[in-house]
Design a protein around this motif. Structure first.
Motif, PDB file in Angstrom:
ATOM      1  N   GLN A  40       0.811  -1.217   0.000  1.00 11.96           N
ATOM      2  CA  GLN A  40       0.000   0.000   0.000  1.00 11.96           C
ATOM      3  C   GLN A  40       0.851   1.277   0.000  1.00 11.96           C
ATOM      4  O   GLN A  40       0.322   2.355   0.216  1.00 11.96           O
ATOM      5  N   THR A 245      -5.825   0.222   7.634  1.00 10.82           N
ATOM      6  CA  THR A 245      -6.872   0.809   6.800  1.00 10.82           C
ATOM      7  C   THR A 245      -7.176   2.255   7.140  1.00 10.82           C
ATOM      8  O   THR A 245      -7.137   3.139   6.264  1.00 10.82           O
ATOM      9  N   GLN A 246      -7.499   2.544   8.401  1.00 10.86           N
ATOM     10  CA  GLN A 246      -7.920   3.896   8.750  1.00 10.86           C
ATOM     11  C   GLN A 246      -6.814   4.925   8.552  1.00 10.86           C
ATOM     12  O   GLN A 246      -7.051   5.965   7.924  1.00 10.86           O
ATOM     13  N   SER A 249      -6.099   5.694   4.857  1.00 15.39           N
ATOM     14  CA  SER A 249      -7.175   6.357   4.123  1.00 15.39           C
ATOM     15  C   SER A 249      -6.922   7.852   3.972  1.00 15.39           C
ATOM     16  O   SER A 249      -7.547   8.512   3.139  1.00 15.39           O
TER      17      SER A 249
END
Length: 374
Positions: A40, A245-246, A249
């Protein structure tokens, strides 16, 4: 993902770095998390000699098919200051062996927290670091700190370091001067634990959520930091892939704060002042030193947050570390106050400091807490 220059190291790091302090019990989770983080866009991973099996697990993860060339993946490890250069060299060799790498992109002194630690670096172990740099084992040298602002400024000004890892968040801006001086000296700036030490913002109280709406408290803190171009990278201490994830973002949202974000931050300040009234501590630090070694400003900062924003869980988490974490969180609990009155004439707000200390202790005291890896 965005990338920024890490000061005079000239490394371009992702704005989020994967911290591995929580890799204490699962090699499989470590491998999965590292692979997902790199996939990512994270290109900087930070570990430490003192983080249990973190270096060992990271070494396994790095040799398990991370899809990024070593020349594009930056590894930092941290070693405490040592009394002898030979000990530092041995520790470096051991870290490289556990990590299964030939060199560290960055080595940081872990916990340059006291004046004695700075003296050890300047007069003892730095020559060991220099030799490791000469031998190609270390490429860049910096320090991680939980120390006083005065100590951090002195270390930045020493000329020994290329980067600094420190605490600085929306709810703790004491080290703003250190961020500024590091920028002036072209040191990379790495922010430690913005989600956890920054306020346990991954599980915020309802009141704080309401005050930050339409933003989450965690996202707002990340935006406060990412919008500051002096800061290179933020630590992300994910223990498993779902915890990436958070934070990620917002990894591409490094533009200046919007008018709506600025309004929410201003409203937070207004709310705090209204709720605390004449009991608000402005964090000027004029009350120190305390003859009983109470870290009065930090105690009252935790009270500010608990009273104004219901951040009691965070306040208890931090307050209970007093007397249990040594130089990582110095000072004694507020019930040690003898009401000697030495701090009272130094306080520009004329706070009743002994009474506020007692109130804080009643609110926040409980079972002792220690550092995670202990």
């Amino acid at each position: 993902m965005r990338y920024r220059r890490f000061g005079k190291t000239n490394l371009w790091l992702s704005v989020f770095s994967l911290g591995t302090m929580r890799y204490l019990d699962s090699e499989a989770k470590a491998i999965e998390t590292v692979q997902q983080a790199v996939a990512q866009g994270i290109n900087h991973i930070e570990t430490a000699r003192g983080y249990g099996k973190s270096e060992e697990y990271l070494g396994v993860a790095l040799s398990s098919g991370v899809d990024l060339p070593r020349s594009q993946l930056y590894i930092t490890s941290k070693i405490p200051p040592t009394a002898e250069a030979d000990t530092m060299r041995r520790y470096i060799d051991e870290s490289l062996k556990r990590l299964k790498v030939d060199y560290l992109d960055c080595l940081a002194i872990h916990g340059l927290n006291t004046w004695e630690h700075l003296d050890l670096v300047e007069n003892s172990c730095f020559s060991g670091v220099q030799q490791a740099i000469k031998d190609g084992q270390i490429r860049h040298f910096g320090f991680s700190t939980h120390g006083s602002l005065e100590l951090i400024l002195k270390a930045i000004d020493s000329g020994l370091f290329e980067f600094v890892n420190l605490h600085y968040y929306y709810f703790f801006q004491r080290n703003a001067a250190a961020v500024e001086l590091a920028t002036q000296k072209d040191l990379g700036v790495f922010i430690i634990s913005p989600a956890d030490k920054g306020g346990r913002l991954f599980s915020p109280p309802t009141k704080l959520q309401d005050l930050c709406a339409p933003f989450s408290p965690l996202a707002l803190n990340y935006r406060f930091l990412l919008s500051d171009r002096r800061i290179t990278t933020l630590s992300l201490g994910a223990a498993n892939p779902t915890e990436l994830t958070q934070p990620l973002s917002v990894a591409d949202r490094d533009h200046p704060l919007t008018s709506e974000e600025l309004k929410v931050l201003a409203d937070l300040e207004t709310h705090q002042s209204a709720i605390l009234g004449t009991d608000k501590c402005s964090q000027c630090y004029a009350c120190l030193p305390c003859p009983e070694n109470i870290n009065i400003p930090e105690v009252l900062r935790l009270r500010n947050l608990a009273v104004a924003y219901d951040m009691t869980d965070y306040g208890q988490y931090r307050y209970r570390m007093f007397e249990n974490a040594g130089h990582w969180f110095p000072g004694v609990k507020a019930n040690r106050c003898t009401s000697c009155g030495e701090c009272l004439p130094r306080c520009p707000e004329n706070l009743d400091i002994p009474a506020l200390l007692d109130d804080t202790h009643q609110r926040l005291n409980g079972p002792s807490r220690r550092r995670l890896w202990e």
